[in-house]
Design a protein around this motif. Structure first.
Motif, PDB file in Angstrom:
ATOM      1  N   PRO A   1       0.828  -1.218   0.000  1.00  8.94           N
ATOM      2  CA  PRO A   1       0.000   0.000   0.000  1.00  8.94           C
ATOM      3  C   PRO A   1       0.858   1.262   0.000  1.00  8.94           C
ATOM      4  O   PRO A   1       1.926   1.289   0.614  1.00  8.94           O
ATOM      5  N   PRO A   2       0.408   2.276  -0.704  1.00 11.49           N
ATOM      6  CA  PRO A   2       1.199   3.494  -0.802  1.00 11.49           C
ATOM      7  C   PRO A   2       0.939   4.441   0.363  1.00 11.49           C
ATOM      8  O   PRO A   2      -0.085   4.340   1.041  1.00 11.49           O
ATOM      9  N   LEU A   3       1.878   5.351   0.547  1.00  6.00           N
ATOM     10  CA  LEU A   3       1.690   6.401   1.550  1.00  6.00           C
ATOM     11  C   LEU A   3       0.984   7.582   0.891  1.00  6.00           C
ATOM     12  O   LEU A   3       1.050   7.743  -0.327  1.00  6.00           O
ATOM     13  N   PRO A   4       0.330   8.422   1.681  1.00  5.79           N
ATOM     14  CA  PRO A   4      -0.207   9.660   1.113  1.00  5.79           C
ATOM     15  C   PRO A   4       0.937  10.530   0.619  1.00  5.79           C
ATOM     16  O   PRO A   4       2.071  10.357   1.049  1.00  5.79           O
ATOM     17  N   GLU A   5       0.626  11.438  -0.263  1.00  5.16           N
ATOM     18  CA  GLU A   5       1.694  12.176  -0.934  1.00  5.16           C
ATOM     19  C   GLU A   5       2.531  12.996   0.042  1.00  5.16           C
ATOM     20  O   GLU A   5       2.070  13.477   1.053  1.00  5.16           O
TER      21      GLU A   5
ATOM     22  N   PHE B   1      -0.980   6.189  -6.685  1.00  4.35           N
ATOM     23  CA  PHE B   1       0.270   5.726  -6.081  1.00  4.35           C
ATOM     24  C   PHE B   1       0.358   4.203  -6.068  1.00  4.35           C
ATOM     25  O   PHE B   1       1.441   3.636  -6.129  1.00  4.35           O
ATOM     26  N   TYR B   2      -0.773   3.553  -6.005  1.00  9.31           N
ATOM     27  CA  TYR B   2      -0.789   2.087  -6.100  1.00  9.31           C
ATOM     28  C   TYR B   2      -0.209   1.628  -7.432  1.00  9.31           C
ATOM     29  O   TYR B   2       0.394   0.569  -7.536  1.00  9.31           O
ATOM     30  N   ALA B   3      -0.412   2.441  -8.468  1.00 11.01           N
ATOM     31  CA  ALA B   3       0.133   2.073  -9.779  1.00 11.01           C
ATOM     32  C   ALA B   3       1.639   1.894  -9.682  1.00 11.01           C
ATOM     33  O   ALA B   3       2.230   0.994 -10.286  1.00 11.01           O
TER      34      ALA B   3
ATOM     35  N   ILE C   1      -1.852  -9.947  -6.601  1.00 13.61           N
ATOM     36  CA  ILE C   1      -2.384  -9.058  -7.626  1.00 13.61           C
ATOM     37  C   ILE C   1      -3.876  -9.273  -7.814  1.00 13.61           C
ATOM     38  O   ILE C   1      -4.639  -8.316  -7.967  1.00 13.61           O
ATOM     39  N   GLU C   2      -4.292 -10.515  -7.751  1.00 10.33           N
ATOM     40  CA  GLU C   2      -5.734 -10.774  -7.838  1.00 10.33           C
ATOM     41  C   GLU C   2      -6.478 -10.126  -6.680  1.00 10.33           C
ATOM     42  O   GLU C   2      -7.521  -9.505  -6.854  1.00 10.33           O
ATOM     43  N   ARG C   3      -5.893 -10.268  -5.505  1.00  8.90           N
ATOM     44  CA  ARG C   3      -6.493  -9.656  -4.323  1.00  8.90           C
ATOM     45  C   ARG C   3      -6.579  -8.141  -4.508  1.00  8.90           C
ATOM     46  O   ARG C   3      -7.585  -7.499  -4.243  1.00  8.90           O
ATOM     47  N   PHE C   4      -5.475  -7.585  -5.021  1.00 11.46           N
ATOM     48  CA  PHE C   4      -5.432  -6.144  -5.244  1.00 11.46           C
ATOM     49  C   PHE C   4      -6.509  -5.710  -6.240  1.00 11.46           C
ATOM     50  O   PHE C   4      -7.185  -4.705  -6.048  1.00 11.46           O
TER      51      PHE C   4
ATOM     52  N   GLU D   1      -9.349  -6.993  -6.961  1.00 10.71           N
ATOM     53  CA  GLU D   1     -10.688  -6.963  -6.371  1.00 10.71           C
ATOM     54  C   GLU D   1     -10.861  -5.747  -5.478  1.00 10.71           C
ATOM     55  O   GLU D   1     -11.879  -5.061  -5.506  1.00 10.71           O
ATOM     56  N   GLN D   2      -9.846  -5.483  -4.683  1.00 12.48           N
ATOM     57  CA  GLN D   2      -9.890  -4.330  -3.786  1.00 12.48           C
ATOM     58  C   GLN D   2     -10.036  -3.049  -4.592  1.00 12.48           C
ATOM     59  O   GLN D   2     -10.850  -2.189  -4.269  1.00 12.48           O
ATOM     60  N   LYS D   3      -9.240  -2.951  -5.644  1.00 12.24           N
ATOM     61  CA  LYS D   3      -9.270  -1.749  -6.466  1.00 12.24           C
ATOM     62  C   LYS D   3     -10.653  -1.537  -7.089  1.00 12.24           C
ATOM     63  O   LYS D   3     -11.192  -0.430  -7.051  1.00 12.24           O
ATOM     64  N   ASN D   4     -11.207  -2.595  -7.655  1.00 12.90           N
ATOM     65  CA  ASN D   4     -12.508  -2.446  -8.294  1.00 12.90           C
ATOM     66  C   ASN D   4     -13.552  -1.994  -7.294  1.00 12.90           C
ATOM     67  O   ASN D   4     -14.359  -1.104  -7.566  1.00 12.90           O
ATOM     68  N   HIS D   5     -13.504  -2.609  -6.146  1.00 12.47           N
ATOM     69  CA  HIS D   5     -14.470  -2.255  -5.113  1.00 12.47           C
ATOM     70  C   HIS D   5     -14.307  -0.809  -4.669  1.00 12.47           C
ATOM     71  O   HIS D   5     -15.268  -0.031  -4.638  1.00 12.47           O
ATOM     72  N   ASP D   6     -13.063  -0.441  -4.367  1.00 17.28           N
ATOM     73  CA  ASP D   6     -12.812   0.909  -3.847  1.00 17.28           C
ATOM     74  C   ASP D   6     -13.130   1.992  -4.866  1.00 17.28           C
ATOM     75  O   ASP D   6     -13.727   3.020  -4.541  1.00 17.28           O
ATOM     76  N   LEU D   7     -12.689   1.777  -6.100  1.00 15.48           N
ATOM     77  CA  LEU D   7     -12.908   2.816  -7.102  1.00 15.48           C
ATOM     78  C   LEU D   7     -14.383   2.980  -7.398  1.00 15.48           C
ATOM     79  O   LEU D   7     -14.880   4.091  -7.568  1.00 15.48           O
ATOM     80  N   LYS D   8     -15.082   1.863  -7.433  1.00 16.02           N
ATOM     81  CA  LYS D   8     -16.512   1.962  -7.683  1.00 16.02           C
ATOM     82  C   LYS D   8     -17.182   2.770  -6.566  1.00 16.02           C
ATOM     83  O   LYS D   8     -17.994   3.661  -6.825  1.00 16.02           O
ATOM     84  N   GLU D   9     -16.799   2.444  -5.343  1.00 19.11           N
ATOM     85  CA  GLU D   9     -17.366   3.188  -4.216  1.00 19.11           C
ATOM     86  C   GLU D   9     -17.024   4.661  -4.297  1.00 19.11           C
ATOM     87  O   GLU D   9     -17.860   5.525  -4.005  1.00 19.11           O
ATOM     88  N   ALA D  10     -15.793   4.952  -4.693  1.00 21.23           N
ATOM     89  CA  ALA D  10     -15.379   6.352  -4.783  1.00 21.23           C
ATOM     90  C   ALA D  10     -16.221   7.084  -5.819  1.00 21.23           C
ATOM     91  O   ALA D  10     -16.706   8.196  -5.570  1.00 21.23           O
ATOM     92  N   LEU D  11     -16.412   6.442  -6.975  1.00 14.36           N
ATOM     93  CA  LEU D  11     -17.198   7.082  -8.032  1.00 14.36           C
ATOM     94  C   LEU D  11     -18.632   7.289  -7.581  1.00 14.36           C
ATOM     95  O   LEU D  11     -19.239   8.329  -7.849  1.00 14.36           O
ATOM     96  N   ILE D  12     -19.167   6.304  -6.882  1.00 13.73           N
ATOM     97  CA  ILE D  12     -20.530   6.455  -6.372  1.00 13.73           C
ATOM     98  C   ILE D  12     -20.585   7.593  -5.353  1.00 13.73           C
ATOM     99  O   ILE D  12     -21.521   8.392  -5.341  1.00 13.73           O
TER     100      ILE D  12
END
Lengths: 450, 471
Positions: free
Chosen positions: A127-131, A309-311, A407-410, A412-423
């Motif tokens: 996981p990344p740190l905040p900027e 930053f995860y990228a 990476i698979e775990r990541f 799933e996490q990414k899809n979930h989080d980004l979707k929530e963020a967009l919502i």
């Protein structure tokens, strides 16, 4: 639970707080109040069942930030911000939490922790740190690290980081991480004692160096490509968002001038005066409403930034794989050439150029004893080489297996989080529209009464 | 229009501004955004926000205000101060008697009484060796007897309008003549005749003629009739009849000198009127600037938003699982963008021209005040002469008598027209701002619907997915 690669030095595990294999899907993850405030539902809810066992037992929060002054390594005075990390253990009988640890850490210590994790868990998307510095600012936001808004958002970001690590099935078991939460003094020394900096492959830092890998793994190539695209598109989005925010701020704030002028105008009007005056008030309300609206949007931007930053973290895993592959290919090549040398010596034919061979020719043939000795050395080296190659191959396969699981775990996490963020962005827009309707309806009423 | 200083209204306004007794309101304090927490029917945002934000935001607001004041260049305008040009205090045309004027006070929102319908359209460019200019087609339909026919079509250029305005001011020095759009705008004009400029001017000219038509006195003015009906050559020859330029210039010099005297003896009610005009002028100018600025900011916001939506589409190309969500967000943003465009166009139709017209009106009003003062000054100077026995007493007394009548007529004309003008102004301002508010409400309603439907579609999917996981 999968272990890190087989290097025995890497197995730094804390004495587990609970026996491993504990799983209780019914128990909701206990998350601190601060943690709930940070839009960190990804790790908070019961979605990842077996990964939450750490969280179930403890709550972590970064609850405060404080300005400090101290002396740095060069004995110069400096100002920095320290963050209070509180850890609570949850008594699972009655859900009560008890404060078990609380200590202060500064940003550089978080960085140290992360650097350590990157070295010891190269197959994990860490996981990344905040900027470190405020980027993508629009005009109102200060780019100053001491700015209270920035500090507050960083506090939330650091808490998020800790929660991400704590909810990761592998990282959460790391002893250094455990000590980070529990051992204030001496922690730095302990980390450095692991010698992780020495272990760090300096080649990983050489960003521009390319390694000719003959048989690249297609999946990793695709992943690297994906991480580049992710980084590029999120940066673009954040930049434009900042500009949009800036413009929107301007629109709202200029309306505030109506308020002032209407009020002054109302002083000379008999019949229109009241309507003008109260309409002016609503213009003021409208103008000041943008501050909260954009504050909320800033949190949305932070959610996107985390994945920006995860990228980078994804790329790091790809890079490590690339290096391993390269080392493997080099080792195989080296082994092949040694075998060939051996064969040449044994049969007396010289197919490859070697300095030894040349000097022998120039200064006379070597004796059969010398030749035997050399063959023996080579055979030893070949043996060693074959062993190494075998273990490197094994290492490589382990790496790929573990990395891909993470990476698979990541993903799933990414899809979930980004979707929530967009919502949540949509929710913010809805709230902004509702406020707008209310203010303008009120204003319209005042105007129509003029 | 509601009770003044009532408790209900005080609550709506908040203690930051006071409502005084009838007709008396304090000019507001230096603007603060420190609203009482929870006051005013709950519109103010959460407790601490306005206060904590206020130091920053009110500074910005101050800066915005300063910006506006310095931004004079934006709307630098060359409009003739007609009071100095065409003023002719010895108008041969006697103003209508005050009594008949009061009876004819009429509001513009009484269309059934209209018997004169005018449209201005079809701008056309004309090129000669000396110049290029635009003419506008003017169609008049009327049932009035004094017109030879019931329908007329003529072409006029801006100069002709200027002439008409001058003649009206000459004939009715203390009536509030409608303003003409500016001759040209200095800043931001690359080409003198770009389409937007022409269209804005056309609309303003249309307004100008219709306001004259609706005015109880001006509508019967002879020059107005000639303007609407005469062919080009007829108009040229008609224009040549009138006080020569030189005599007008001579009067101008005297006029400037005497207007100062007129100010000293100005009756109370005209003092009040003058004060109103000064403040009104200041405020309407500010509102004009604010409105233009908002339009500019909205335009820039719109430009950025256009880029914002497509990025989400771009992103969706690399995210299999987020395609729907990303595309949904992109589509919402695009739709809100369109709504912004619509809102901008609506506000620029409903609000900007009205506010700008009243900016020009406020300049007109100051001219009218001056002319009234000049007429009074004439009387006063004669009276002074009489007191010092400077000339023949009998002649003077006779002249004074005439001038006293003249002053009384002028004052009454102005008073009546003033009331009429104020009523119209109130109606126009009220409807302009109400329309603006309506545009904004509509804009937010559209955006709300867009985002809500997106949210519904997402959360429905969410529930579907969640229930799939559980099963």
């Amino acid at each position: 639970m999968e272990q890190a690669a087989s290097d025995p030095e890497r197995q730094l595990q804390p004495a587990p707080l609970e026996p491993l294999g504990f799983s209780d899907p019914g128990l909701e993850a206990a998350v601190g109040e601060e943690a709930e405030r940070s839009r960190e539902e990804g790790t908070g809810d019961g979605m990842m069942t077996e990964n939450n066992f750490w969280l179930k037992k403890i709550e972590i929060s970064v609850s405060e930030a404080e300005k400090r002054t101290g002396r740095n390594a060069m004995n110069m005075q400096e100002t920095y911000t320290a963050y209070l990390i509180e850890t609570r253990s949850v008594e699972h009988i009655d859900g009560q939490s008890v404060l078990t640890d609380s200590l202060w850490r500064r940003y550089s210590e978080f960085e140290l922790l992360r650097s350590y994790l990157l070295v010891y868990y190269p197959h994990i998307v860490v996981p990344p740190l905040p900027e470190k510095r405020a980027e993508f600012v629009w005009h109102k936001l200060s780019a100053d690290n001491m700015d209270p808004d920035f500090v507050e958002r960083r506090r939330i970001g650091l808490e998020n980081f800790l929660l991400r690590v704590a909810s990761h099935p592998i990282l959460c078991k790391d002893k250094i991480f455990y000590l980070f939460l529990t051992q204030e003094g001496n922690w730095k020394e302990t980390v450095n004692e692991t010698g992780f900096q020495l272990k760090a492959d300096s080649r990983l830092k050489a960003l521009n160096a390319t390694f000719r890998v003959k048989n690249p793994d297609k999946r990793f190539t695709e992943l690297k490509h994906y991480s580049d695209e992710l980084q590029s598109v999120i940066s673009h989005l954040l930049r434009v968002r900042a500009r949009v925010a800036d413009r929107l701020y301007g629109v709202y704030k200029v309306h505030g001038n109506y308020g002032r002028v209407f009020s002054e105008w109302s002083a000379i009007e008999k019949e229109m005066g009241d309507g003008l005056q109260s309409a002016g008030h609503h213009m003021d309300v409208y103008a000041s409403s943008i501050d909260d609206i954009l504050e909320d949007e800033e949190h949305y931007a932070d959610q996107l930034k985390e994945y920006l930053f995860y990228a980078e973290a994804l790329r790091a895993v790809c890079r490590k794989h690339e290096l391993m592959q390269y080392d493997l290919e080099m080792a195989a090549q080296d082994l092949a050439s040694k075998k060939q040398q051996c064969e040449e010596l044994a049969t007396g034919t010289v197919r490859t150029f070697s300095l030894k061979g040349m000097t022998t020719k120039l200064f006379g043939q070597e004796t059969p004893e010398q030749r035997e000795a050399r063959i023996k050395v080579l055979e030893e080296q070949i043996n060693e080489g074959e062993q190494q190659l075998k273990s490197k191959n094994l290492e490589g396969r382990e790496f790929v297996k573990n990395a891909w699981a993470d990476i698979e775990r990541f993903k799933e996490q990414k899809n979930h989080d980004l979707k929530e963020a967009l919502i949540s962005y949509a929710v913010m827009q809805i709230s902004m529209c509702k406020k707008g309707i209310q203010v303008w309806t009120n204003a319209k009423e005042c105007f129509s009464k003029m | 229009m509601g009770t003044l200083g009532g408790a209900g209204l005080a609550a709506a306004a908040g203690p930051a501004r006071t409502l005084g007794m009838e007709g008396e309101r304090r000019a507001s304090l230096p603007h603060s955004s420190g609203l009482p927490a929870g006051g005013a029917g709950g519109e103010s945002p959460g407790g601490t926000a306005p206060l904590s934000g206020s130091s920053g935001s009110s500074a910005l607001l101050q800066a915005e205000v300063l910006d506006l004041d310095e931004d004079e260049d934006d709307l630098e305008v060359f409009s003739k101060d007609a009071s100095l040009m065409d003023m002719n205090s010895f108008s041969p045309v006697m103003p209508t008697s005050p009594l008949s004027m009061i009876n004819q006070v009429k509001f513009e929102d009484e269309p059934d009484l209209k018997d004169l319908f005018i449209t201005v359209d079809e701008p056309e460019s004309h090129v000669t060796t000396i110049e290029t200019f635009i003419t506008y087609r003017i169609i008049t339909k009327t049932t009035r007897g004094e017109f030879d026919s019931s329908e007329f079509e003529v072409r006029r250029r801006y100069q002709d309008f200027l002439w008409l305005k001058g003649k009206l001011e000459e004939a009715h020095p203390t009536l509030i003549i409608p303003p003409l759009p500016e001759k040209f705008i200095v800043k931001g004009m690359v080409e003198r005749f770009n389409d937007d400029f022409i269209e804005t001017r056309r609309k303003a000219l249309h307004k100008f003629l219709n306001r004259i038509a609706d005015h109880p006195t001006l509508t019967f003015n002879e020059d107005f009739k000639v303007f609407l009906t005469a062919q080009a050559w007829e108009l040229s020859s008609h224009k040549k009849h009138g006080p020569g330029l030189l005599s007008r210039m001579g009067q101008t010099v005297r006029a400037v000198a005497s207007s100062m005297r007129g100010v000293k003896n100005r009756p109370e009610e005209f003092m009040d009127m003058n004060n109103f005009i000064e403040t009104f002028s200041q405020k309407i100018n500010l509102i004009d600037k604010i409105s233009q600025r908002i339009y500019k900011e909205e335009r820039e916001y719109f430009d950025e938003m256009k880029e914002y939506g497509p990025i989400h589409i771009l992103w969706s190309a690399s995210e299999e699982d987020l395609v729907d969500t990303l595309k949904g967000v992109a589509s919402c943003i695009d739709r809100c963008c369109k709504a912004t465009e619509k809102q901008m166009s609506g506000v620029s139709e409903a609000l900007l021209p009205v506010v700008h017209e009243y900016v020009l009106y406020s300049e007109m009003l100051m001219g009218v005040m001056k002319r009234r003062d000049q007429i009074q000054a004439e009387l006063d100077s004669k009276v002074e002469a009489l007191n010092y026995r400077k000339a023949d007493t009998d002649l003077l007394t006779e002249e004074i008598g005439k001038l006293e009548d003249k002053v009384e007529c002028a004052n009454n004309a102005l008073k009546a027209d003033w009331e009429r003008w104020k009523q119209n102004m109130q109606n126009d301002i009220k409807s302009a701002f109400t329309d603006m508010a309506e545009e904004n409400i509509h804009y937010y309603e559209q955006c709300l619907a867009t985002w809500e439907s997106f949210l519904t579609s997402q959360t429905d999917l969410h529930f579907e997915e969640a229930s799939e996981d559980k099963s």
